[in-house]
Design a protein around this motif. Structure first.
Motif, PDB file in Angstrom:
ATOM      1  N   UNK A 115       0.820  -1.208   0.000  1.00  0.00           N
ATOM      2  CA  UNK A 115       0.000   0.000   0.000  1.00  0.00           C
ATOM      3  C   UNK A 115       0.855   1.260   0.000  1.00  0.00           C
ATOM      4  N   UNK A 116       1.855   1.298   0.883  1.00  0.00           N
ATOM      5  CA  UNK A 116       2.668   2.507   1.001  1.00  0.00           C
ATOM      6  C   UNK A 116       3.678   2.637  -0.136  1.00  0.00           C
ATOM      7  N   UNK A 117       4.146   1.516  -0.682  1.00  0.00           N
ATOM      8  CA  UNK A 117       5.037   1.554  -1.840  1.00  0.00           C
ATOM      9  C   UNK A 117       4.345   2.228  -3.022  1.00  0.00           C
ATOM     10  N   UNK A 118       3.048   2.003  -3.115  1.00  0.00           N
ATOM     11  CA  UNK A 118       2.255   2.530  -4.224  1.00  0.00           C
ATOM     12  C   UNK A 118       1.998   4.031  -4.086  1.00  0.00           C
ATOM     13  N   UNK A 119       2.002   4.508  -2.841  1.00  0.00           N
ATOM     14  CA  UNK A 119       1.617   5.899  -2.591  1.00  0.00           C
ATOM     15  C   UNK A 119       2.451   6.933  -3.349  1.00  0.00           C
ATOM     16  N   UNK A 120       3.805   6.843  -3.350  1.00  0.00           N
ATOM     17  CA  UNK A 120       4.585   7.843  -4.092  1.00  0.00           C
ATOM     18  C   UNK A 120       4.343   7.816  -5.594  1.00  0.00           C
ATOM     19  N   UNK A 121       3.740   6.723  -6.102  1.00  0.00           N
ATOM     20  CA  UNK A 121       3.502   6.609  -7.540  1.00  0.00           C
ATOM     21  C   UNK A 121       2.215   7.309  -7.982  1.00  0.00           C
ATOM     22  N   UNK A 122       1.414   7.796  -7.025  1.00  0.00           N
ATOM     23  CA  UNK A 122       0.106   8.355  -7.384  1.00  0.00           C
ATOM     24  C   UNK A 122       0.226   9.564  -8.304  1.00  0.00           C
ATOM     25  N   UNK A 123       1.167  10.449  -7.998  1.00  0.00           N
ATOM     26  CA  UNK A 123       1.324  11.644  -8.840  1.00  0.00           C
ATOM     27  C   UNK A 123       1.753  11.252 -10.254  1.00  0.00           C
ATOM     28  N   UNK A 124       2.660  10.288 -10.366  1.00  0.00           N
ATOM     29  CA  UNK A 124       3.104   9.826 -11.687  1.00  0.00           C
ATOM     30  C   UNK A 124       1.963   9.146 -12.435  1.00  0.00           C
ATOM     31  N   UNK A 125       1.153   8.371 -11.738  1.00  0.00           N
ATOM     32  CA  UNK A 125      -0.012   7.737 -12.355  1.00  0.00           C
ATOM     33  C   UNK A 125      -0.968   8.791 -12.890  1.00  0.00           C
ATOM     34  N   UNK A 126      -1.173   9.861 -12.101  1.00  0.00           N
ATOM     35  CA  UNK A 126      -2.036  10.950 -12.556  1.00  0.00           C
ATOM     36  C   UNK A 126      -1.539  11.578 -13.843  1.00  0.00           C
ATOM     37  N   UNK A 127      -0.223  11.754 -13.957  1.00  0.00           N
ATOM     38  CA  UNK A 127       0.341  12.360 -15.167  1.00  0.00           C
ATOM     39  C   UNK A 127       0.270  11.409 -16.356  1.00  0.00           C
ATOM     40  N   UNK A 128       0.649  10.142 -16.139  1.00  0.00           N
ATOM     41  CA  UNK A 128       0.689   9.175 -17.244  1.00  0.00           C
ATOM     42  C   UNK A 128      -0.700   8.926 -17.818  1.00  0.00           C
ATOM     43  N   UNK A 168       7.336  -4.414  14.037  1.00  0.00           N
ATOM     44  CA  UNK A 168       7.735  -4.731  12.659  1.00  0.00           C
ATOM     45  C   UNK A 168       6.912  -3.922  11.655  1.00  0.00           C
ATOM     46  N   UNK A 169       5.622  -3.812  11.900  1.00  0.00           N
ATOM     47  CA  UNK A 169       4.768  -3.061  10.985  1.00  0.00           C
ATOM     48  C   UNK A 169       5.119  -1.578  10.969  1.00  0.00           C
ATOM     49  N   UNK A 170       5.705  -1.099  12.074  1.00  0.00           N
ATOM     50  CA  UNK A 170       6.109   0.302  12.111  1.00  0.00           C
ATOM     51  C   UNK A 170       7.150   0.619  11.046  1.00  0.00           C
ATOM     52  N   UNK A 171       7.940  -0.393  10.676  1.00  0.00           N
ATOM     53  CA  UNK A 171       8.957  -0.175   9.647  1.00  0.00           C
ATOM     54  C   UNK A 171       8.368  -0.190   8.242  1.00  0.00           C
ATOM     55  N   UNK A 172       7.164  -0.747   8.090  1.00  0.00           N
ATOM     56  CA  UNK A 172       6.575  -0.897   6.760  1.00  0.00           C
ATOM     57  C   UNK A 172       6.404   0.429   6.017  1.00  0.00           C
ATOM     58  N   UNK A 173       5.838   1.474   6.657  1.00  0.00           N
ATOM     59  CA  UNK A 173       5.690   2.737   5.930  1.00  0.00           C
ATOM     60  C   UNK A 173       7.021   3.312   5.457  1.00  0.00           C
ATOM     61  N   UNK A 212       9.811   1.639   4.764  1.00  0.00           N
ATOM     62  CA  UNK A 212      10.287   0.825   3.644  1.00  0.00           C
ATOM     63  C   UNK A 212       9.504   1.142   2.383  1.00  0.00           C
ATOM     64  N   UNK A 213       8.160   1.180   2.535  1.00  0.00           N
ATOM     65  CA  UNK A 213       7.307   1.426   1.376  1.00  0.00           C
ATOM     66  C   UNK A 213       7.495   2.793   0.762  1.00  0.00           C
ATOM     67  N   UNK A 214       7.451   3.832   1.584  1.00  0.00           N
ATOM     68  CA  UNK A 214       7.549   5.196   1.054  1.00  0.00           C
ATOM     69  C   UNK A 214       8.924   5.484   0.468  1.00  0.00           C
ATOM     70  N   UNK A 215       9.964   5.109   1.201  1.00  0.00           N
ATOM     71  CA  UNK A 215      11.320   5.395   0.717  1.00  0.00           C
ATOM     72  C   UNK A 215      11.618   4.624  -0.570  1.00  0.00           C
ATOM     73  N   UNK A 216      11.303   3.323  -0.551  1.00  0.00           N
ATOM     74  CA  UNK A 216      11.556   2.506  -1.744  1.00  0.00           C
ATOM     75  C   UNK A 216      10.696   2.962  -2.907  1.00  0.00           C
ATOM     76  N   UNK A 217       9.415   3.236  -2.621  1.00  0.00           N
ATOM     77  CA  UNK A 217       8.510   3.686  -3.676  1.00  0.00           C
ATOM     78  C   UNK A 217       8.966   4.984  -4.303  1.00  0.00           C
ATOM     79  N   UNK A 218       9.377   5.948  -3.469  1.00  0.00           N
ATOM     80  CA  UNK A 218       9.828   7.236  -3.996  1.00  0.00           C
ATOM     81  C   UNK A 218      11.071   7.070  -4.865  1.00  0.00           C
ATOM     82  N   UNK A 219      11.984   6.221  -4.427  1.00  0.00           N
ATOM     83  CA  UNK A 219      13.203   5.986  -5.204  1.00  0.00           C
ATOM     84  C   UNK A 219      12.899   5.315  -6.545  1.00  0.00           C
ATOM     85  N   UNK A 220      11.982   4.346  -6.524  1.00  0.00           N
ATOM     86  CA  UNK A 220      11.618   3.646  -7.753  1.00  0.00           C
ATOM     87  C   UNK A 220      10.889   4.564  -8.729  1.00  0.00           C
TER      88      UNK A 220
END
Length: 377
Positions: free
Chosen positions: A21-34, A137-142, A144-152
């Motif tokens: 879920x959080x990995x996908x979040x940084x991609x929302x703006x790019x999805x909007x443009x594409x 453990x779940x505290x680390x998920x956001x 991991x998701x946000x940082x990795x997603x933004x980089x990708x």
């Protein structure tokens, strides 16, 4: 498989839906443009995800009581991987939404079946401690998701995120194929779905727990839904949004750590949930006052800290009276709160008002936690 190995695998499986879920979040703006859609439409992908996730919880929860925990897990992860392939080949926004719905249906297996596995293996106070570990453990998920997603997204656009999700689901499938045990009891009853549903609908504690899980999650994921567009409006980069996830993970991790320490000191689950509601309302007020500045991320720390404190206590005790039908009860419990989360995030996407959303969630959490006791003590 010993308990420590099972815990490691369970942590990975339970983290997977939230990371997705959080990995996908940084991609929302790019999805909007594409796909040439606005912020409201792009943010709806998370809403669709949660609504489909809710129905997936019922499917896998019911199946894991009927055919077993292991085959259900393998089927769900395979469905997620297939949906990721469809998303990578989507040429329209509607096709992407459909692929997201299928992916969410598959990802739900990581939530309901993993929780059922843990409830099979652990009981009572030991289960509460296990859920506290899961909370850390779940505290680390956001992060991991946000940082990795933004980089990708920065390197490859939204397709980089989808490729990463495909790889993750494939790795988890192979790991489960090799090591996941079957924990379903030999003699397990599978009462009719409607019978368990009717019982739960009349259970006030279940409703209170459902609403609490929903408001804490809506508060958390409203940031992931609206944050990319707030950063864009403030002239900040998508990578900056990814870095904010690291900061917020510290808050969530601190909340889970505090929860574990305070449980050991004798505080009860209901007391900690009430404290978390007060903390969230304080943080929400700060976000509301500072949302025209990048400083709004700082009080958001209190919101995620409250999430880390509250969720392990709610999930750890919500189904104490349904031990004879854990998969089915877990499925229906998940259905109820994920429907509320999905509906709430649709309203969040439509309103585009993070501060007001958080204040409302904080007030509701404090009210629900303070009405009556959630669990029998």
């Amino acid at each position: 498989m010993n308990s420590n190995s099972l815990l490691i695998l369970a942590i990975a499986l339970l983290m997977f839906p939230q990371i997705a879920q959080t990995l996908y979040s940084p991609a929302l703006a790019d999805i909007g443009e594409v796909f040439a859609v606005g912020a409201q439409q792009a943010a709806q992908t998370l809403s669709v995800y949660f609504l489909a996730f809710a129905f997936g919880v019922v499917v896998w929860g019911r199946l894991c009581d009927r055919i077993g925990r292991r085959p259900s897990m393998l089927a769900g992860l395979a469905l997620y991987a297939g949906a990721s392939v469809l998303a990578l080949n989507a040429r329209t926004f509607d096709a992407l939404l459909m692929a997201q719905a299928l992916a969410a249906l598959g990802a739900a297996v990581g939530s309901v079946v993993t929780q059922t596995l843990l409830r099979d293996r652990f009981k009572g106070a030991e289960l509460a401690q296990v859920f506290s570990i899961m909370g850390i453990a779940l505290a680390a998920s956001p992060a991991i998701g946000l940082f990795t997603g933004a980089s990708l997204v920065h390197a490859f656009g939204y397709r980089g995120v989808l490729g990463c999700l495909l790889l993750m689901s494939a790795v988890l499938w192979l790991w489960c194929l090799r090591t996941l045990p079957e924990t379903r009891p030999q003699k397990v009853k599978t009462p009719p779905l409607y019978e368990t549903l009717w019982c739960m609908l009349q259970d006030r504690d279940i409703w209170r727990s459902t609403l609490l899980v929903a408001v804490f999650n809506i508060a958390l994921f409203s940031y992931y839904s609206l944050g990319p567009f707030m950063f864009e409006r403030l002239g900040l980069s998508a990578q900056g949004f990814g870095y904010s996830g690291v900061i917020l993970a510290l808050g969530s991790g601190l909340g889970a750590w505090l929860n574990k320490r305070l449980l050991r000191r004798g505080l009860s689950g209901p007391q900690l949930v009430q404290l978390a509601g007060a903390v969230m309302l304080s943080g929400a007020s700060g976000v509301w006052l500072l949302e025209e500045s990048a400083l709004f991320v700082l009080p958001m720390l209190l919101v995620v800290l409250a999430f880390g404190m509250a969720i392990p206590n709610i999930l750890g005790s919500a189904l104490a009276n349904y031990g004879d039908r854990l998969g089915t009860a877990g499925a229906l419990f998940g259905l109820l709160y994920y429907l509320l989360i999905g509906g709430g995030l649709m309203l969040v996407a439509w309103g585009q008002a993070l501060g007001e959303t958080l204040v409302l969630c904080g007030a509701l959490a404090l009210l629900l936690a303070g009405t009556t006791r959630i669990w029998q003590t």
